[in-house]
Design a protein around this motif. Sequence first.
Motif, short mmCIF file in Angstrom:
data_model
loop_
_atom_site.label_atom_id
_atom_site.label_comp_id
_atom_site.label_asym_id
_atom_site.label_seq_id
_atom_site.Cartn_x
_atom_site.Cartn_y
_atom_site.Cartn_z
N UNK A 1 0.82 -1.22 0.00
CA UNK A 1 0.00 0.00 0.00
C UNK A 1 0.85 1.27 0.00
N UNK A 2 2.16 1.12 -0.05
CA UNK A 2 3.03 2.31 -0.03
C UNK A 2 2.82 3.25 -1.23
N UNK A 3 2.42 2.76 -2.43
CA UNK A 3 2.17 3.72 -3.52
C UNK A 3 1.08 4.73 -3.21
N UNK A 4 0.28 4.49 -2.18
CA UNK A 4 -0.76 5.43 -1.80
C UNK A 4 -0.18 6.77 -1.33
N UNK B 1 -6.93 -2.19 4.80
CA UNK B 1 -7.41 -3.00 5.92
C UNK B 1 -6.58 -4.27 6.04
N UNK B 2 -6.27 -4.88 4.90
CA UNK B 2 -5.44 -6.09 4.91
C UNK B 2 -4.04 -5.77 5.43
N UNK B 3 -3.51 -4.62 5.00
CA UNK B 3 -2.19 -4.20 5.50
C UNK B 3 -2.22 -4.03 7.01
N UNK B 4 -3.30 -3.43 7.51
CA UNK B 4 -3.44 -3.23 8.95
C UNK B 4 -3.57 -4.57 9.67
N UNK B 5 -4.36 -5.48 9.08
CA UNK B 5 -4.55 -6.79 9.69
C UNK B 5 -3.21 -7.53 9.81
N UNK B 6 -2.40 -7.45 8.77
CA UNK B 6 -1.10 -8.12 8.80
C UNK B 6 -0.21 -7.57 9.91
N UNK B 7 -0.23 -6.24 10.09
CA UNK B 7 0.58 -5.62 11.15
C UNK B 7 0.07 -6.01 12.53
#
Length: 684
Positions: free
Chosen positions: A28-31, A293-299
């Motif tokens: 999600x870093x390209x955001x 949300x998936x990025x947050x879930x992984x963290x």
Amino acid sequence: MDNKHNFDKVTAGGLLVALGIIYGDIGTSPLYVFNAIIGKNSIDSHVVFGSLSCIFWTLTLQTTIKYVILTLRADNNGEGGIFSLYALVRRYKRWLTVPAIIGGSTLLADGIITPPISVSSAIEGLRLIKPDISPNMIITIVIIILTFLFLLQALGTQLVGRSFGPLMTLWFSMLAILGVANLVEDWHILAALNPYYAYDLLVNYPGGFWLLGAVFLCTTGAEALYSDLGHCGRGNIRISWIFVKSCLLLNYFGQGAWLITHEGKFLDKSVFYSIMPNWFILPGICIATLAAIIASQALISGSFTLINEAIRLSFWPKVRIKFPTDQRGQIYVPSINWLLWLGCVGVVLYFRESANMEAAYGLAITATMISTTVLLTYWLYTRHVPQLVVWLVFLVYFSIECSFLIANLSKFRHGGFVSLIISGLLLTVMYVWINSNRIKQRLTQFVRVDEYIEPLQMLSIDQSVPKYATHLVFMTNARTENEIEQTIIYSIFQKRPKRADIYWFVHVDTADDPYTMEYTVDIKAPEDLIKITFRLGFRVEQRINLFFRKVVEDMVRNREVDITSRYESLSKQHVIGDFRFVVFERFLSFENELPFNERLIMNAYFFIKEFTPGDDKWFGLDTSSVKLEKVPLVIRPAENVLLTRIYHNPDGSVTRRLINGGNNGKACATPEEEELKKKTAKAI
């Protein structure tokens, strides 16, 4: 050999799982990366080409070579992460604890900042559809999404996780398509692959070096590739990274091509959403939000795993841990879940916009990467890699990451202090816990079990003492087979004589292998004294009640022990005797004269311990059969106590006698008096 083969094996299902749980953060870093680079300045082609070159070589050197090629080799029986790496090398040097806890605390701090910045960057795309949407409305939506996400954690993510792979595949495909759609307008941007552009930006462009702080955001999720090694396997990570990196670079270069066409202008909206056609913005926002949300879930899941490992390694208080599903490695830590939620909401309310969060993001994670470099270098050294290669790896990556750290320090006053404060608080807890455990270990006195076999046997058959339990089980920290704490002996004989038919001593040792489940049985005296030592990996749930029962059942089958009640009436009916566990709960004795630093550490330790469950719950013991016994922790007893005893003589006169330090006024105590002092101190 088969396990090694399976670990490196590549499957379609494994690739899909890897896409779903590993690449959320870096994906999600390209955001927000280019918005962080350009900031409030006008678009400059020099900056665009230079930053694109930096992004490409950062993803190549830092993510691909360091993590995907080198660090993934340092697996701990298939498990990865900074604490797994530490477990591989901790027996060699004690000082390696320092980079381990620094890396762990900064990685946890990253878990507090990543969800807000990812979700906020995605939701802020609504401004392109509804320009008049208020900042408070965006903040409210972000907080609602984050709260819902943290509420889901208690249910486990097994079912939700199955959909992560396809959704992230859709996300990365979208990144690639959007990138190519803009690249076709100007393929000249691919010249940024030349490292000269990166060199020119960092050396010749005014203030170019400080842009590394923003460039670094493109690789902040690299640690997750290593942390989730056990979930996906090395082969699946390495192959899936080829696809992920290609999609990321296509999108970055597509954004670069769009920026070049708008040179000289100021950014008033997200570069990521600007490269989308207008009709696709709303679907793009929805897909980006799901990816965030998936990025947050992984963290969040990674933070749970990290805390679980920290507890096993005695880096963190023993907080409550749940296992919501049967899936291996899936855990839920309620206290950490709500601590992360509170931190995320605080970050959203404080910074309000993703652009402001970028200032706090990246500073902490650079310390994690430096810590990983130190531990990885030492691991390579222990693997007998040629020293020239070891030093080359260390110098190259230490230099790169220190450059990122220095550049990120410019963010300190703009919000970077927030991540450092969070990291500092977490690091303080780890420091207190490690040092308090060392102080307690130093002061714990052990005795040989052999010396007390006969007294225990005599107590066991002494009918004048009421029976305390048929089977009395003590949890002990003594690692040596023939030792137990002196506190246990005093508990049995002095606190309240505890007569039992069989005395059991149970010790739990944390193994470096993550999923080890082994035990040894040492029968000190048949039908009287037995010591059991469990060796459990640092990712194994502490279910001692269950494990102990299984061990006893096996010993009964092997006719090593008879657990039938020894009460005559019950024995005839073959009734099983009762089991009772004794767990010691230490408290800081008032009889202490502590150095200032030790007093601070121990006071902090007992303060934190007030908010954590007892050892009985941690070991998974049945609360109905557990006795918690408070034991004073006397770290450095006060000896200089001046008391005067007053004697009233028959003639009415008064005589006074000074008792100096318990030595009856003498310069020093005799051996007999010293022994008496010790026994009295233990008994009272």
